[in-house]
Design an enzyme around this catalytic site. Structure first.
Site, PDB file in Angstrom:
ATOM      1  N   LYS A 267      31.549  30.587  35.255  1.00 37.20           N
ATOM      2  CA  LYS A 267      32.515  29.968  36.174  1.00 37.20           C
ATOM      3  C   LYS A 267      32.684  28.495  35.813  1.00 37.20           C
ATOM      4  O   LYS A 267      31.734  27.721  35.838  1.00 37.20           O
ATOM      5  CB  LYS A 267      32.028  30.108  37.617  1.00 37.20           C
ATOM      6  CG  LYS A 267      32.867  29.326  38.641  1.00 37.20           C
ATOM      7  CD  LYS A 267      32.365  29.542  40.075  1.00 37.20           C
ATOM      8  CE  LYS A 267      33.096  28.614  41.064  1.00 37.20           C
ATOM      9  NZ  LYS A 267      32.611  28.750  42.454  1.00 37.20           N
ATOM     10  N   ASP A 272      35.739  21.682  42.864  1.00 41.08           N
ATOM     11  CA  ASP A 272      36.111  22.628  43.914  1.00 41.08           C
ATOM     12  C   ASP A 272      36.272  21.895  45.238  1.00 41.08           C
ATOM     13  O   ASP A 272      35.302  21.649  45.951  1.00 41.08           O
ATOM     14  CB  ASP A 272      35.029  23.718  44.019  1.00 41.08           C
ATOM     15  CG  ASP A 272      35.368  24.768  45.076  1.00 41.08           C
ATOM     16  OD1 ASP A 272      36.535  24.774  45.555  1.00 41.08           O
ATOM     17  OD2 ASP A 272      34.485  25.579  45.417  1.00 41.08           O
ATOM     18  N   LYS A 279      37.225  21.885  51.875  1.00 43.38           N
ATOM     19  CA  LYS A 279      35.812  21.728  52.236  1.00 43.38           C
ATOM     20  C   LYS A 279      35.636  20.478  53.092  1.00 43.38           C
ATOM     21  O   LYS A 279      36.427  19.539  52.985  1.00 43.38           O
ATOM     22  CB  LYS A 279      34.975  21.558  50.955  1.00 43.38           C
ATOM     23  CG  LYS A 279      34.751  22.826  50.170  1.00 43.38           C
ATOM     24  CD  LYS A 279      33.825  22.585  48.987  1.00 43.38           C
ATOM     25  CE  LYS A 279      33.602  23.835  48.183  1.00 43.38           C
ATOM     26  NZ  LYS A 279      32.916  24.919  48.931  1.00 43.38           N
ATOM     27  N   ASP A 290      30.536  22.587  40.067  1.00 44.66           N
ATOM     28  CA  ASP A 290      31.003  23.963  40.209  1.00 44.66           C
ATOM     29  C   ASP A 290      31.402  24.588  38.860  1.00 44.66           C
ATOM     30  O   ASP A 290      31.888  25.711  38.827  1.00 44.66           O
ATOM     31  CB  ASP A 290      32.163  24.029  41.217  1.00 44.66           C
ATOM     32  CG  ASP A 290      32.188  25.335  41.997  1.00 44.66           C
ATOM     33  OD1 ASP A 290      31.153  26.032  42.017  1.00 44.66           O
ATOM     34  OD2 ASP A 290      33.246  25.662  42.556  1.00 44.66           O
ATOM     35  N   ASP A 349      38.846  28.797  49.286  1.00 42.64           N
ATOM     36  CA  ASP A 349      37.569  28.255  48.815  1.00 42.64           C
ATOM     37  C   ASP A 349      36.696  29.335  48.165  1.00 42.64           C
ATOM     38  O   ASP A 349      35.685  29.017  47.542  1.00 42.64           O
ATOM     39  CB  ASP A 349      36.827  27.605  50.000  1.00 42.64           C
ATOM     40  CG  ASP A 349      35.719  26.664  49.552  1.00 42.64           C
ATOM     41  OD1 ASP A 349      35.663  26.361  48.341  1.00 42.64           O
ATOM     42  OD2 ASP A 349      34.933  26.238  50.412  1.00 42.64           O
ATOM     43  N   GLU A 351      37.161  30.779  45.457  1.00 44.48           N
ATOM     44  CA  GLU A 351      37.987  30.763  44.241  1.00 44.48           C
ATOM     45  C   GLU A 351      37.251  31.235  42.999  1.00 44.48           C
ATOM     46  O   GLU A 351      37.871  31.693  42.048  1.00 44.48           O
ATOM     47  CB  GLU A 351      38.532  29.343  44.013  1.00 44.48           C
ATOM     48  CG  GLU A 351      37.596  28.374  43.272  1.00 44.48           C
ATOM     49  CD  GLU A 351      36.293  28.078  44.000  1.00 44.48           C
ATOM     50  OE1 GLU A 351      36.250  28.296  45.229  1.00 44.48           O
ATOM     51  OE2 GLU A 351      35.331  27.651  43.349  1.00 44.48           O
ATOM     52  N   ARG A 353      35.336  33.794  42.407  1.00 44.51           N
ATOM     53  CA  ARG A 353      35.544  35.224  42.126  1.00 44.51           C
ATOM     54  C   ARG A 353      36.958  35.495  41.638  1.00 44.51           C
ATOM     55  O   ARG A 353      37.194  36.436  40.885  1.00 44.51           O
ATOM     56  CB  ARG A 353      35.199  36.043  43.384  1.00 44.51           C
ATOM     57  CG  ARG A 353      36.031  35.692  44.586  1.00 44.51           C
ATOM     58  CD  ARG A 353      35.423  36.165  45.894  1.00 44.51           C
ATOM     59  NE  ARG A 353      34.402  35.261  46.403  1.00 44.51           N
ATOM     60  CZ  ARG A 353      33.684  35.477  47.500  1.00 44.51           C
ATOM     61  NH1 ARG A 353      33.877  36.576  48.217  1.00 44.51           N
ATOM     62  NH2 ARG A 353      32.786  34.603  47.901  1.00 44.51           N
TER      63      ARG A 353
END
Ligand code: BES
Ligand code: MN
Ligand code: ZN
Length: 498
Positions: A267, A272, A279, A290, A349, A351, A353
């Site tokens: 990933k 993020d 967030k 991230d 959020d 994201e 996946r």
């Protein structure tokens, strides 16, 4: 760095420093006993006066010890004899290196590799020793201006062995440790770099550069237009709100002819914000980490390439920035993944996946022997396992156990978490084939189940490194995990372990 092994007595070596240990109940390590007798009881006397601690993590540097040729003796605590394992061994080595850092030490001999450490042979002792050295001397100073404090000028690092027959094993351990430490360092650097530097394009450049001049390694970068042609609507929905172009980084290392490759998917969300499902502010800076899944698989690739392992490994990194904006994906939007399955984005959020599912589908073309994705995927994983262990989920018991055992051997541990239809059912959507969130319970597992909908027929495992990829607080910084764990999986698979 130059590594060596030696069977000669520590007291006779003219090193800048020799590392020895003491156990609880005033028991001396092999190297310490040698120094003690050469110095006519210097260590015993210090121990009796309470000047040496046997607690793991403690270290005292002695200078001008009579009767020995080394300038310094680093005496570290090894704890109880019966409790000395790889973890305590690493802690002891770290204490010595930490205590030496700042001194003008160029040559070190570590005699702790003579000790009986449960679960560790000369190969693992030398490897852990070298990896720990790299970890302990790591600094991230790239973004500081002005004069930077220099690390100690270590150029020769030796390990004591009991017999000549151990030399090859220990040398290989040091060589592998050196490569893994390089991979860890790269992963830490990429993690620590701020998101205004470490963008998807930056990650792509690093991956490109790794391949130049390496005949076994190639890197290909796909841009957004190419991803659109492949039908990666899910991945592209995450990048919709940002001006930073998304990249799909594809690296191929060929060390074993036409064997099926192990595919590592990382990933790479370089920042993020959560997107429209924004967030909260506190600690949001940590979301620069991230992309630590990407850093972990790229770091592993660097280690594998340095060791020139006889194995085929591919790395696939979906790299994007997750931002809100007038063009960003909105909660409730429905996107179509490369697999054809549609996804209702109930929370922008979730994201990770969304980018991983398309990277997993893309990876099918490689007919992987095994596919392992690595991601800072869920806050729920941090709640479940904290910062100590990486969550391991898999559709194959065998693969999950293989990775679990590799984590133990590499001192980079994981813990199994389940997958299953009952969790998968939490992803039901009224409007699309699935939703991208699974409700309040079992967040790490439902995220894994989401990915599982894209890995049918492949031997697949998912590592959630949300808790282990970086440390928060005063010592904030990337950990380089799970580079040791993944390197171990690959070392074992290609028979490179002694
Ligand atoms: N990158 C985060 C996960 C994360 C959060 C890792 C905190 C480490 C520390 C991920 O993209 C995320 O935001 N996940 C959400 C999922 C939720 C909306 C279902 C989460 O865990 O809150
Ligand atoms: Mn997120
Ligand atoms: Zn994320």
């Amino acid at each position: 760095m130059e590594y060596f092994t030696t069977t000669s007595k520590a007291s006779r070596r003219a090193a800048d420093c020799i590392i020895v240990g003491i156990y609880a109940r005033n028991k001396l390590s092999t190297g310490a006993a040698d120094i003690d007798s050469a110095s006519k009881g210097h260590l015993t006397a210090l121990m009796k006066s309470g000047d040496l601690s046997s607690a793991p993590g403690r270290c005292k540097i002695l200078t001008a010890v009579p009767g020995v040729r080394s300038k310094r003796i680093a005496v570290v605590g090894l704890g109880k004899t019966s409790k000395l394992d790889g973890t305590v061994f690493k802690k002891a080595v770290a204490a010595a290196i930490h205590a030496l850092d700042g001194s003008k030490t160029r040559q070190v001999l570590n005699t702790l590799t003579l000790e009986a450490v449960s679960g560790c042979d000369p190969y693992y002792l030398a490897r852990h020793s070298v990896e720990t050295m790299g970890d302990t001397l790591y600094r991230f100073t790239e973004m500081k201006s002005g004069r930077k404090k220099k690390p100690m000028p270590l150029s020769r690092y030796g390990h004591s062995i009991a017999k000549r027959g151990d030399a090859a094993k220990a040398a290989r351990g040091a060589e592998h440790g050196d490569a893994i430490a390089d991979g860890v360092r790269l992963a830490k650097d990429l993690g620590n770099l701020p998101a205004n530097v470490c963008t998807p394009s930056y990650l792509a450049r690093v991956a490109k550069k790794m391949a130049t001049g390496n005949g076994k390694l190639t890197t290909k970068i796909l841009n957004e237009a190419e991803m659109k042609r492949l039908g990666m609507g899910s991945l592209l929905s995450v990048t919709a709100g940002t001006a930073e172009p998304a990249k799909l980084i594809v690296m191929q290392y060929k060390g074993a002819g036409s064997d099926k490759p192990v595919v590592l998917v990382g990933k790479g969300v370089t920042f993020d914000t959560g997107g429209i499902s924004l967030k909260p502010g506190p600690a949001m800076d940590e979301m620069k980490y991230d992309m630590c899944g990407a850093a972990g698989v790229i770091g592993t690739m660097a280690a594998i390439a340095k060791m020139k392992l006889p194995i085929n490994v591919n790395v696939v990194v979906p790299a994007v920035e997750n931002m809100p904006g007038s063009t960003a994906t909105k909660p409730g939007d429905i996107v179509k993944s490369m697999s054809g399955q549609t996804i209702e984005v109930l929370n922008t959020d979730a994201e990770g996946r969304l980018i991983l599912c398309d990277a997993l589908t893309y990876s099918r073309r490689f007919k992987p022997a095994a596919i392992i994705d690595v991601a800072t995927l869920t806050g729920a994983c941090v709640i479940a396992l904290g910062a100590h262990r990486t969550a391991i989920m898999s559709n194959s018991d065998k693969l999950r156990e293989e990775i679990f055992a590799a984590g133990d051997a590499a001192e980079d541990r994981g813990w199994p978490m389940p997958l299953g239809d009952e969790y998968s059912a939490q992803l039901k959507s009224n409007f699309a084939d699935m939703a991208n969130i699974g409700g309040p319970g079992g967040g790490a597992v439902t995220a894994g189940c989401f990915l599982g909908k894209f890995t049918d027929g492949m031997d697949w495992a998912h590592l959630d490194i949300a808790g282990t990829a970086w440390k928060s607080g005063a010592k904030k910084g990337g950990s380089g995990r799970p580079v040791p764990m993944l390197s171990q999986v690959l070392l074992a698979r290609c028979g490179a372990l002694p």
